[in-house]
Design an enzyme around this catalytic site. Structure first.
Site, mmCIF file in Angstrom:
data_model
loop_
_atom_site.group_PDB
_atom_site.id
_atom_site.type_symbol
_atom_site.label_atom_id
_atom_site.label_comp_id
_atom_site.label_asym_id
_atom_site.label_seq_id
_atom_site.Cartn_x
_atom_site.Cartn_y
_atom_site.Cartn_z
ATOM 1 N N SER A 1 34.119 46.232 -3.478
ATOM 2 C CA SER A 1 34.874 47.356 -3.375
ATOM 3 C C SER A 1 35.538 47.323 -2.210
ATOM 4 O O SER A 1 36.171 46.396 -1.714
ATOM 5 C CB SER A 1 34.113 48.542 -4.009
ATOM 6 N N HIS B 1 37.495 46.364 -6.990
ATOM 7 C CA HIS B 1 37.823 47.733 -7.319
ATOM 8 C C HIS B 1 39.177 47.909 -6.586
ATOM 9 O O HIS B 1 39.617 47.496 -5.750
ATOM 10 C CB HIS B 1 36.968 48.938 -6.681
ATOM 11 N N ASP C 1 28.531 51.199 -7.409
ATOM 12 C CA ASP C 1 28.936 50.278 -8.801
ATOM 13 C C ASP C 1 28.263 48.830 -8.529
ATOM 14 O O ASP C 1 28.080 48.438 -7.226
ATOM 15 C CB ASP C 1 30.432 50.343 -9.041
#
Lengths: 278, 199
Positions: free
Chosen positions: B12, B39, B132
């Protein structure tokens, strides 16, 4: 076959026999995820138990069927594609005194309203008959109402501008405290109907078919059936619009489609319907 | 370590720089398919793909629906789509609602990798400012796959590796340099095995 696969198969068979919805050719990874969500919701730890529950309790089956059509899209999702619709495709449609658009798998309606707004801004909506279909009654009701959370509004406007929107998006909506609703005069211009791509037939004779990010939920066999259905439902030189993450050139044997704009998800049908039927 | 048929990577915030460092040191004849969720904003253009492709001799492509896995290729999730395995040889997309506020979600990719590859997948979780990927990594771990996170001290954003460590599902905590070295050793798995695994 693993025990998990067999349970999934039996569950789908139960839903098909009892409720008439056939999900056997849906993508198993997405399906598995949805089954897990339904299990969580009804606190069922064992998937085998879910089969009995779905047979005896329609609310469990309904929740599964509802889950199967939950997707998350936006107004003017993939603005570049809507820009092509506004420019190239609308130039094309302009040559017809009257034309038909079919939005297959419209879910909650964001994209079909985006198509309608595009047609309005090109001055073409009066010549258009726009159909929006989904297999799921729940999704259709939501699409017909055209109500969306107001917190999503900024995203809608960004996309609209990026797609070349030429007016003000807010003109097409009524604003409430927490929601926005598509104005009734727009909603009236779309015919919402139930149609299941798995088992229902040709819906013709269309000049534009929108079916974006629907076939990603199908396996290859069902995808081929649906592409064939679209090909038969398209008028001569009609346009099919699929998602940008999807492909058809790899799987379609029929040289029935050609790419309209590279990697835009827009394809043109090359065969005249009459020829295909002869 | 088991034979590896696939490597899945999640990253991310700070992830692009981290993955560029790995790619720049990864041997050009690395054969095992790499599948990555980074991401990124839903409407991002494809320029980040060109940046990735410039850093490596591997083939780099945005993952399309029903793409068959090929050797020597890095598949990157498209902004605005979830990416998962339909089966061990094929990738699939969905537009399900965001998971952990993200679409693509690392958890969804990792969970499907755990189901499809069992012990024959390596899961790598890099820098990020959310959680996540940790549940997905846990599933890879439970199915016998190998799990690695970037050393939180080195990560630009330590939350993502830390949240996986907190779940007690991490086999190794490594720096980017060590992760690359490990990947370069994996290439010892010959292509015959890969073909069997991907068939």
């Amino acid at each position: 076959m693993s025990a998990t696969d067999i349970e999934q198969e039996l569950f789908l068979e139960a839903i098909r026999l009892k409720y008439g919805y056939d999900f056997r050719h849906y993508n198993r990874t997405s399906l598995d995820r949805r089954l897990s969500l339904v299990q969580q919701q009804f606190s069922v730890s064992d998937r085998a138990d879910l089969i009995t529950m779905a047979l005896r309790q329609p609310d469990v089956a309904n929740e599964f069927i509802r889950q199967m059509s939950i997707v998350h899209t936006d107004f003017f999702r993939d603005p570049d594609t809507f820009r092509y619709l506004r420019e190239e495709v609308s130039d094309d449609l302009q040559s017809y005194p009257y034309f038909k658009v079919w939005h297959a798998g419209c879910a909650t309606g964001e994209e079909v309203y985006s198509v309608l707004i595009t047609l309005i801004e090109r001055g073409l909506n009066k010549r258009a008959q726009v159909y929006a279909t989904d297999f799921n009654q729940h999704a259709l009701e939501r699409a017909t109402q055209g109500i969306f959370e107001r917190s999503r509004w900024a995203g809608f406007e960004d996309n609209y501008r990026a797609a070349g929107g030429s007016a003000s998006l807010s003109d097409y909506f009524d604003f409430r405290e927490d929601t926005v609703q598509v104005r009734p005069e727009l909603r009236r211009q779309i015919t919402f109907a139930r149609h299941n791509l798995v088992c229902d037939g040709v819906f013709g004779e269309m000049n534009l078919i929108m079916c974006r990010n629907v076939m990603i939920y199908f396996d290859n066999d069902l995808k081929q059936r649906v592409l064939h259905l679209f090909h038969q439902s398209l008028a001569h030189r009609g346009v099919l619009c699929i998602g940008r993450g999807e492909n058809i050139d790899l799987d379609v044997e029929l040289d029935g489609f050609s790419e309209l704009v590279p990697s835009s998800g827009l394809f043109r049908s090359n065969t005249y319907l009459g020829e295909a039927l002869q | 370590m088991n034979r590896m048929d696939c490597v899945v990577i999640g990253a991310s915030s700070g992830g692009l720089e981290a993955i560029l460092r790995i790619l720049s040191e990864l041997q050009g004849d690395f054969v095992i398919p790499l599948v990555m969720v980074l991401h990124i904003r839903e409407n991002s253009d494809d320029r980040f793909i060109q940046v990735l492709a410039a850093a490596t001799r591997l083939r780099v492509q945005l993952a399309s629906d029903k793409t068959c896995l090929e050797r020597g290729t890095l598949y990157v999730a498209r902004p605005g789509y979830h990416l998962h395995f339909n089966h061990p040889a094929q990738l699939g997309l969905s537009i399900d609602p965001p998971v952990n506020h993200s679409r693509p979600s690392i958890d969804l990719l990792f969970e499907s990798a755990a189901v499809c590859f069992g012990p024959h997948v390596l899961g790598i979780l890099l820098t990020g400012a959310n959680s996540d990927g940790s549940l997905g990594l846990q599933q890879i771990h439970e199915q016998g796959g190998h799990t690695v996170v970037q050393c939180p001290r080195e990560a630009l954003m330590p939350e993502m590796p830390e949240s996986a460590i907190a779940l007690d599902c991490v086999d190794e905590v490594l720096t980017l340099g060590q992760i690359t070295a490990m990947l370069n050793c994996l290439r010892g798995n010959d292509s015959d095995q890969l073909r069997r695994g991907g068939a």
